[in-house]
Design a protein around this motif. Structure first.
Motif, PDB file in Angstrom:
ATOM      1  N   PRO A  61       0.820  -1.219   0.000  1.00  0.00           N
ATOM      2  CA  PRO A  61       0.000   0.000   0.000  1.00  0.00           C
ATOM      3  C   PRO A  61       0.852   1.266   0.000  1.00  0.00           C
ATOM      4  N   GLU A  62       2.005   1.216   0.663  1.00  0.00           N
ATOM      5  CA  GLU A  62       2.871   2.397   0.717  1.00  0.00           C
ATOM      6  C   GLU A  62       3.409   2.774  -0.662  1.00  0.00           C
ATOM      7  N   VAL A  63       3.629   1.789  -1.523  1.00  0.00           N
ATOM      8  CA  VAL A  63       4.071   2.080  -2.895  1.00  0.00           C
ATOM      9  C   VAL A  63       2.937   2.741  -3.671  1.00  0.00           C
ATOM     10  N   LEU A  64       1.723   2.258  -3.454  1.00  0.00           N
ATOM     11  CA  LEU A  64       0.576   2.898  -4.105  1.00  0.00           C
ATOM     12  C   LEU A  64       0.379   4.319  -3.592  1.00  0.00           C
ATOM     13  N   GLU A  65       0.770   4.575  -2.346  1.00  0.00           N
ATOM     14  CA  GLU A  65       0.687   5.942  -1.821  1.00  0.00           C
ATOM     15  C   GLU A  65       1.654   6.873  -2.557  1.00  0.00           C
ATOM     16  N   VAL A  66       2.832   6.366  -2.913  1.00  0.00           N
ATOM     17  CA  VAL A  66       3.770   7.178  -3.699  1.00  0.00           C
ATOM     18  C   VAL A  66       3.185   7.415  -5.095  1.00  0.00           C
ATOM     19  N   LEU A  67       2.575   6.389  -5.680  1.00  0.00           N
ATOM     20  CA  LEU A  67       1.889   6.571  -6.965  1.00  0.00           C
ATOM     21  C   LEU A  67       0.790   7.610  -6.847  1.00  0.00           C
ATOM     22  N   ASP A  68       0.052   7.569  -5.768  1.00  0.00           N
ATOM     23  CA  ASP A  68      -1.021   8.538  -5.538  1.00  0.00           C
ATOM     24  C   ASP A  68      -0.459   9.962  -5.471  1.00  0.00           C
ATOM     25  N   GLU A  69       0.668  10.114  -4.797  1.00  0.00           N
ATOM     26  CA  GLU A  69       1.308  11.428  -4.710  1.00  0.00           C
ATOM     27  C   GLU A  69       1.718  11.916  -6.098  1.00  0.00           C
ATOM     28  N   LEU A  70       2.279  11.023  -6.890  1.00  0.00           N
ATOM     29  CA  LEU A  70       2.652  11.398  -8.257  1.00  0.00           C
ATOM     30  C   LEU A  70       1.423  11.811  -9.058  1.00  0.00           C
ATOM     31  N   CYS A  71       0.356  11.011  -8.960  1.00  0.00           N
ATOM     32  CA  CYS A  71      -0.859  11.288  -9.734  1.00  0.00           C
ATOM     33  C   CYS A  71      -1.551  12.571  -9.287  1.00  0.00           C
ATOM     34  N   SER A  72      -1.297  13.006  -8.053  1.00  0.00           N
ATOM     35  CA  SER A  72      -1.864  14.265  -7.589  1.00  0.00           C
ATOM     36  C   SER A  72      -1.190  15.464  -8.248  1.00  0.00           C
ATOM     37  N   ARG A  73      -0.015  15.219  -8.843  1.00  0.00           N
ATOM     38  CA  ARG A  73       0.754  16.292  -9.464  1.00  0.00           C
ATOM     39  C   ARG A  73       0.640  16.293 -10.983  1.00  0.00           C
ATOM     40  N   VAL A  74       0.484  15.107 -11.563  1.00  0.00           N
ATOM     41  CA  VAL A  74       0.459  14.985 -13.020  1.00  0.00           C
ATOM     42  C   VAL A  74      -0.333  13.737 -13.388  1.00  0.00           C
TER      43      VAL A  74
END
Length: 272
Positions: free
Chosen positions: A224-237
């Motif tokens: 889940p923590e890796v998906l959280e990093v993906l989520d952070e990326l997707c919040s920007r672009v």
């Protein structure tokens, strides 16, 4: 030919899961390890995917563009030939070196983040680009150590690389998570510093903890923590594509489909 901006959600094609990849719903594109393909004798499964209109992107692991040894143009030419064989809009490799002094590490080694190392990397990337028929994307790697005397953060290093070569970036969010765990880097700072407008696509993969070290194994479930990093990326672009990598200990079709659905849910969450 598909554009860089509309890849969707994909998976790394491996011969061990070729039938799985063929029958999985919702696979928008696949990535193949270029060194494993032979021109003129593409795997039947890859040919089938191409016939269905599924984009196939060659991903190299052996160019060693961050190394001081001369670039092996035969490897570059093979990568380009694979791209032409599958009609790929781009190819990729890593910001790393795998050879030095006639020895092969068998591992993607991080590059020292110094101005001198950057100069070498830039020269090698430009040489590779001049011998490739399509754009080149370069991926951040997982590291268990940082070289001493670094002059740039990883994000700054990649930003300068892009500025000087006009390459694309392949951002591996699992590697960002691994580096945060193992060497204390900050994924948000990384995302702040790189030129997200040059994002080609994204890698997601699983791993596991062994003692004090997190191993980016590509053989375990995505945390889940890796998906959280993906989520952070997707919040920007809005990423042009997101791809699940799995290289060993292959799970059932259902488990892979569940991981792909989880990735798609993160991507779709940020779409208007």
């Amino acid at each position: 030919m598909v554009g860089i901006k509309d890849l969707g959600v994909g998976i790394g094609w491996r011969s061990e899961i070729d039938l799985t990849v063929e029958r999985l719903p919702g696979v928008d594109f696949v990535e193949v390890v270029a060194e494993n393909l032979h021109i003129g004798h593409l795997p039947e499964s890859v040919t089938l995917l191409l016939e269905r209109g599924v984009p196939v992107l060659p991903h190299a692991v052996s160019l060693s563009l961050g190394g001081a040894d001369p670039v092996d143009l035969h490897r570059v030419e093979h990568l380009g030939a694979v791209a032409e064989a599958v009609g790929a809009p781009m190819v990729s490799d890593h910001v790393c070196f795998v050879r030095a002094g006639g020895l092969d590490s068998g591992h993607l080694m991080p590059v020292p983040r110094t101005k001198d190392a950057l100069d070498v990397l830039v020269a090698n990337v430009k040489l590779a680009q001049a011998n490739l028929p399509v754009p080149l994307a370069l991926e951040n790697v997982a590291a268990l150590l940082e070289w001493p005397d670094g002059e740039l953060s990883e994000g700054q290093f990649l930003a300068e690389l892009v500025e000087r070569t006009d390459c694309w970036l392949l951002v591996d969010v699992a590697n960002l998570y691994a580096n945060a765990r193992n060497i204390g880097t900050d994924p948000e700072r990384f995302l702040d510093e790189i030129p997200l407008e040059r994002l080609a696509y994204v890698h997601v993969a699983g791993g596991e903890q062994h003692g004090d070290i997190y191993h980016d194994t590509h053989a375990h479930a995505v945390l889940p923590e890796v998906l959280e990093v993906l989520d952070e990326l997707c919040s920007r672009v809005a990423p042009p594509g997101v791809l699940l990598e799995r290289d060993d200990n292959y799970p059932s079709d259902t488990e892979i489909a569940t991981e792909l659905a989880a990735i798609r849910a993160v991507v779709d969450k940020h779409r208007g």
